[in-house]
Scaffold this motif. Structure first.
Motif, mmCIF file in Angstrom:
data_model
loop_
_atom_site.group_PDB
_atom_site.id
_atom_site.type_symbol
_atom_site.label_atom_id
_atom_site.label_comp_id
_atom_site.label_asym_id
_atom_site.label_seq_id
_atom_site.Cartn_x
_atom_site.Cartn_y
_atom_site.Cartn_z
ATOM 1 N N TRP A 57 0.825 -1.217 0.000
ATOM 2 C CA TRP A 57 0.000 0.000 0.000
ATOM 3 C C TRP A 57 0.854 1.258 0.000
ATOM 4 C CZ3 TRP A 57 -4.705 -0.836 -1.582
ATOM 5 C CH2 TRP A 57 -5.253 -2.098 -1.404
ATOM 6 N N PRO A 58 1.926 1.342 0.811
ATOM 7 C CA PRO A 58 2.795 2.519 0.717
ATOM 8 C C PRO A 58 3.441 2.662 -0.668
ATOM 9 C CG PRO A 58 3.194 1.383 2.791
ATOM 10 C CD PRO A 58 2.288 0.509 1.967
ATOM 11 N N ALA A 59 3.910 1.552 -1.249
ATOM 12 C CA ALA A 59 4.548 1.625 -2.570
ATOM 13 C C ALA A 59 3.548 2.066 -3.635
ATOM 14 C CB ALA A 59 5.164 0.271 -2.945
ATOM 15 N N LEU A 60 2.319 1.612 -3.524
ATOM 16 C CA LEU A 60 1.281 2.000 -4.478
ATOM 17 C C LEU A 60 1.082 3.518 -4.441
ATOM 18 C CD1 LEU A 60 -0.370 0.084 -6.295
ATOM 19 C CD2 LEU A 60 -2.213 0.270 -4.649
ATOM 20 N N PRO A 67 -3.850 8.516 -4.978
ATOM 21 C CA PRO A 67 -3.650 9.897 -4.528
ATOM 22 C C PRO A 67 -3.255 9.999 -3.058
ATOM 23 C CG PRO A 67 -5.984 9.437 -4.809
ATOM 24 C CD PRO A 67 -5.239 8.238 -5.325
ATOM 25 N N ARG A 68 -3.527 8.965 -2.291
ATOM 26 C CA ARG A 68 -3.117 8.895 -0.886
ATOM 27 C C ARG A 68 -2.909 7.417 -0.558
ATOM 28 N NH1 ARG A 68 -7.030 6.916 2.390
ATOM 29 N NH2 ARG A 68 -9.181 7.000 1.635
ATOM 30 N N GLN A 69 -2.282 7.167 0.580
ATOM 31 C CA GLN A 69 -2.074 5.773 0.950
ATOM 32 C C GLN A 69 -3.385 5.171 1.435
ATOM 33 O OE1 GLN A 69 1.425 4.723 3.223
ATOM 34 N NE2 GLN A 69 0.328 3.034 4.186
ATOM 35 N N SER A 73 -8.332 -2.132 4.076
ATOM 36 C CA SER A 73 -9.793 -2.159 4.128
ATOM 37 C C SER A 73 -10.445 -1.268 3.069
ATOM 38 C CB SER A 73 -10.287 -1.751 5.526
ATOM 39 O OG SER A 73 -9.859 -0.442 5.844
ATOM 40 N N GLU A 74 -9.640 -0.474 2.378
ATOM 41 C CA GLU A 74 -10.141 0.383 1.301
ATOM 42 C C GLU A 74 -9.823 -0.197 -0.076
ATOM 43 O OE1 GLU A 74 -9.831 4.879 2.695
ATOM 44 O OE2 GLU A 74 -7.920 3.831 2.978
ATOM 45 N N GLN A 75 -9.487 -1.465 -0.135
ATOM 46 C CA GLN A 75 -9.039 -2.068 -1.392
ATOM 47 C C GLN A 75 -10.046 -1.923 -2.525
ATOM 48 O OE1 GLN A 75 -8.260 -6.124 -0.167
ATOM 49 N NE2 GLN A 75 -10.403 -6.718 -0.312
ATOM 50 N N ASP A 76 -11.325 -1.858 -2.236
ATOM 51 C CA ASP A 76 -12.329 -1.716 -3.299
ATOM 52 C C ASP A 76 -12.212 -0.388 -4.051
ATOM 53 O OD1 ASP A 76 -13.367 -4.220 -2.803
ATOM 54 O OD2 ASP A 76 -14.943 -3.490 -1.471
ATOM 55 N N ARG A 77 -11.569 0.597 -3.460
ATOM 56 C CA ARG A 77 -11.365 1.885 -4.129
ATOM 57 C C ARG A 77 -10.421 1.762 -5.326
ATOM 58 N NH1 ARG A 77 -12.028 6.919 -0.408
ATOM 59 N NH2 ARG A 77 -13.447 6.077 1.134
ATOM 60 N N LEU A 78 -9.647 0.701 -5.355
ATOM 61 C CA LEU A 78 -8.704 0.523 -6.461
ATOM 62 C C LEU A 78 -9.406 0.456 -7.809
ATOM 63 C CD1 LEU A 78 -6.195 -2.057 -4.946
ATOM 64 C CD2 LEU A 78 -5.849 0.403 -5.291
ATOM 65 N N LEU A 79 -10.575 -0.159 -7.846
ATOM 66 C CA LEU A 79 -11.279 -0.318 -9.123
ATOM 67 C C LEU A 79 -11.542 1.028 -9.792
ATOM 68 C CD1 LEU A 79 -13.784 -3.173 -8.228
ATOM 69 C CD2 LEU A 79 -11.631 -3.348 -9.496
ATOM 70 N N GLY A 80 -11.866 2.037 -9.008
ATOM 71 C CA GLY A 80 -12.100 3.372 -9.557
ATOM 72 C C GLY A 80 -10.845 4.013 -10.121
ATOM 73 N N LEU A 81 -9.696 3.473 -9.767
ATOM 74 C CA LEU A 81 -8.409 3.966 -10.267
ATOM 75 C C LEU A 81 -7.879 3.084 -11.401
ATOM 76 C CD1 LEU A 81 -6.810 4.694 -6.780
ATOM 77 C CD2 LEU A 81 -7.767 6.371 -8.383
#
Length: 185
Positions: A57-60, A67-69, A73-81
């Motif tokens: 997550w930090p490397a991402l 846009p932020r680390q 538990s927020e992994q589902d936000r990746l799809l929007g990116l």
């Protein structure tokens, strides 16, 4: 922002052995990241790369993918990116070394099916040793690979585990940034 996930107990971790975690996947992603397999901590929480000290997550974030680390538990936000997560081998273990070569090779075949079905631009395998075994490329190095699975290009990233002393946090973020540049925005 999601609440912090409670830390699994020793019993939770023991019960997580051989569990699987659902993929975070959708058609047409820029990058589908493929971890080696879920660790017990991830399987106990249900989130990819969840163990404290894992540097995924930090490397991402440091590479510019997010846009932020994000928290696991927020992994589902990746799809929007335009990003997703899966695993080479689906079953949770305490250490990736518990996986057999046959499991990793079978996982490569499953990844090829996911690439054909979901058509991500890039499939990024997170762990060069696992990639070498899974894809039968014993001399593969970190970075873009000459092969494709379906129409999807392949990239190998270093393992972000805190146990991987070969890569500092900064070097890991640099490797992720190379992929981000190739994948575009």
């Amino acid at each position: 922002m999601p609440a912090t996930v409670p830390r699994p107990t020793a019993a939770d971790l023991a019960a997580a052995r051989d569990r699987t975690i659902p993929d975070i996947i959708a058609p047409g992603l820029r990058v589908l990241f493929a971890g080696i397999n879920p660790g017990l901590y991830s399987a106990a929480t249900g989130y990819h790369f969840a163990r404290p000290g894992n540097r995924f997550w930090p490397a991402l974030h440091q590479s510019g993918f997010t846009p932020r680390q994000l928290r696991p538990s927020e992994q589902d936000r990746l799809l929007g990116l335009g990003l997703g997560i899966t695993n080479v081998a689906p079953r949770a273990t305490a250490r990736a070394a518990e996986l057999s070569s046959a499991e990793l090779r079978a996982g490569a075949a499953v990844l090829a099916g996911k690439a054909a079905e979901f058509a991500p631009r890039w499939l990024a395998v997170v762990g060069v040793t696992a990639y070498r075994t899974a894809f039968g490329r014993p001399d593969a190095m970190v970075g873009p690979q000459p092969d494709r699975v379906a129409a999807t290009r392949l990239w190998v990233l270093p393992n972000p585990s805190g146990l991987n002393a070969h890569y500092s946090a900064a070097a890991l973020a640099t490797e992720f940034a190379r992929l981000r540049e190739a994948a575009g925005r």
